[in-house]
Design an enzyme around this catalytic site. Structure first.
Site, PDB file in Angstrom:
ATOM      1  N   ARG A 174     -47.900  -6.522  -6.755  1.00  0.00           N
ATOM      2  CA  ARG A 174     -48.150  -7.322  -5.096  1.00  0.00           C
ATOM      3  C   ARG A 174     -49.412  -7.974  -5.172  1.00  0.00           C
ATOM      4  O   ARG A 174     -50.177  -8.056  -3.977  1.00  0.00           O
ATOM      5  CB  ARG A 174     -48.505  -5.959  -4.338  1.00  0.00           C
ATOM      6  CG  ARG A 174     -47.290  -5.032  -4.289  1.00  0.00           C
ATOM      7  CD  ARG A 174     -46.014  -5.411  -3.442  1.00  0.00           C
ATOM      8  NE  ARG A 174     -45.016  -4.310  -3.686  1.00  0.00           N
ATOM      9  CZ  ARG A 174     -44.188  -4.326  -4.511  1.00  0.00           C
ATOM     10  NH1 ARG A 174     -44.090  -5.305  -5.500  1.00  0.00           N
ATOM     11  NH2 ARG A 174     -43.251  -3.350  -4.554  1.00  0.00           N
ATOM     12  N   GLU A 195     -52.413  -2.909   0.949  1.00  0.00           N
ATOM     13  CA  GLU A 195     -51.475  -4.103   0.412  1.00  0.00           C
ATOM     14  C   GLU A 195     -51.179  -4.827   1.731  1.00  0.00           C
ATOM     15  O   GLU A 195     -51.139  -6.228   1.445  1.00  0.00           O
ATOM     16  CB  GLU A 195     -49.994  -3.220   0.263  1.00  0.00           C
ATOM     17  CG  GLU A 195     -48.907  -4.110  -0.308  1.00  0.00           C
ATOM     18  CD  GLU A 195     -47.851  -3.308  -0.475  1.00  0.00           C
ATOM     19  OE1 GLU A 195     -47.677  -2.293  -1.132  1.00  0.00           O
ATOM     20  OE2 GLU A 195     -46.552  -4.069  -0.068  1.00  0.00           O
ATOM     21  N   SER A 214     -45.391  -0.829   3.834  1.00  0.00           N
ATOM     22  CA  SER A 214     -46.641   0.264   3.165  1.00  0.00           C
ATOM     23  C   SER A 214     -47.833  -0.438   3.445  1.00  0.00           C
ATOM     24  O   SER A 214     -48.315  -1.605   3.055  1.00  0.00           O
ATOM     25  CB  SER A 214     -46.264   0.393   1.595  1.00  0.00           C
ATOM     26  OG  SER A 214     -45.121   1.057   1.422  1.00  0.00           O
TER      27      SER A 214
END
Ligand SMILES: Cc1cc2nc3c(=O)[nH]c(=O)nc-3n(C[C@H](O)[C@H](O)[C@H](O)COP(=O)(O)OP(=O)(O)OC[C@H]3O[C@@H](n4cnc5c(N)ncnc54)[C@H](O)[C@@H]3O)c2cc1C
Length: 312
Positions: free
Chosen positions: A167, A295, A218
């Site tokens: 990510r 994130e 998320s």
């Protein structure tokens, strides 16, 4: 449309352009529908010595309540969209929805990106954060990309330039703007690919909030694998064990079906979200000694007390 400073709007609300459906306005705002205009707008901001922010689908952001200083360029560049059937490659402008790439590949019987079905946002945003799901990520399929460099030049850079990791990419610390990208796919069966996509989308619908509820997917990154294991540990499972599902702050709440989703119950502020995230991090740290890392990206001007502890 060609760039002109008269097309720049002032004080434009961003709430409707981000999936969290909250946050303040952009001081200056411009929508670019081709890479020439985007480059010209970037150059204009540089001349004005103004901060610059590229907005894709707004699906990974918490925009502060005070909003964003400087120029926000909404990337809607959609000039290139071509399939090379012989080489099994797709070239596509960065302003297209990521889902459009998934659908285009499926329609052409090309496999390799179907795991990304249902991920919101743009191609540019997906590359920036190395988006992925079900064991695959952008880094697995990107061949190269055309980028606007900080010095104003346009270059084609290959996959290794991005320094992809879980990510994340080099772009988080070295701001290049993605204009278009080329992906390597493989031959597949269109019906089978479609069936896989439908299955993934159905799984997502069963776990994720419906589209009308504000969220940014998320909230925290999954955790590194435990010794002897290859899969990352789901942050959601750790949060659930810590009792996160019962937690809320103002209009921000943990989603009842997935502890790693913070949702806007209707009137949440960005501060509510950030305060709830801080409470969740605290709880997990106290219960398990684990540091969660966001994130989602916090952007804009934050009160000093909240600006501390931003992590990527
Ligand atoms: C319901 C839901 C489910 C999600 N599921 C997943 C999932 O399964 N997997 C996953 O990885 N993510 C998931 N996400 C998060 C999000 O969809 C991805 O991070 C997405 O790739 C972000 O793209 P965007 O265009 O919306 O980026 P934005 O949120 O608009 O921007 C994110 C960052 O990318 C930068 N950026 C955008 N475009 C460019 C460009 N052209 N050049 C350079 N920088 C750029 C922005 O400046 C910003 O810093 C989910 C989000 C939601 C709301």
């Amino acid at each position: 449309m060609q760039f002109s400073p008269e097309l720049i709007q002032k004080n434009v609300p961003l709430k409707t352009l981000v999936t969290f459906k909250l946050g303040g306005p952009a001081e200056y705002f411009y929508t670019a529908d081709n890479s020439e205009s985007l480059s010209a707008a970037v150059e204009w901001a540089r001349q004005q010595k103004m901060p610059l922010f590229i907005l894709g689908g707004g699906s990974n952001l918490v925009v502060s309540d005070a909003g964003l200083e400087g120029l926000v360029i909404h990337n809607r560049c959609m000039e290139i969209n071509s399939v090379d059937a012989e080489k099994h490659q797709i070239s596509i402008s960065s302003g297209y929805d990521f889902e459009y790439l998934v659908e285009l590949a499926q329609r052409n019987g090309l496999a390799g990106v179907e795991s990304f079905a249902g991920i919101p946002g743009s191609i540019g945003g997906a590359i920036y954060g190395n988006a992925g799901a079900y064991g695959r990520c952008i880094a697995d399929v990107l061949i190269d990309a055309r980028v606007l460099c900080p010095d104003g030049s346009i270059q084609t850079v290959d996959n290794s330039f991005f320094g992809f990791d879980y990510r994340t990419s080099r772009l988080k610390t070295d701001p290049h703007i993605i204009l278009s990208a080329r992906f390597q796919l493989e031959t597949g069966n269109a019906d089978e690919i479609k069936a896989k996509m439908d299955d993934i989308v159905a799984q997502r619908h069963s776990k994720h909030p419906p589209y009308e509820i504000g969220c940014a997917g998320s909230f925290f990154k999954n955790l590194p694998p435990l010794p002897g294991e290859d899969r990352r540990r789901a942050a959601g499972a750790v949060l659930e064990q810590a009792g996160a599902k019962k937690m809320s702050c103002g209009g921000a709440s943990v989603f009842e079906k997935h502890a790693n989703f913070i949702i806007n119950t209707g009137n949440a502020t960005a501060s509510d979200v950030k305060n709830l995230a801080a409470m969740l991090k605290d709880k997990v740290k106290k219960e398990f000694g684990i540091e969660l890392c966001e994130e989602v990206l916090y952007v804009g001007r934050w009160p000093a007390a909240q600006a501390a502890g931003h992590n990527r």
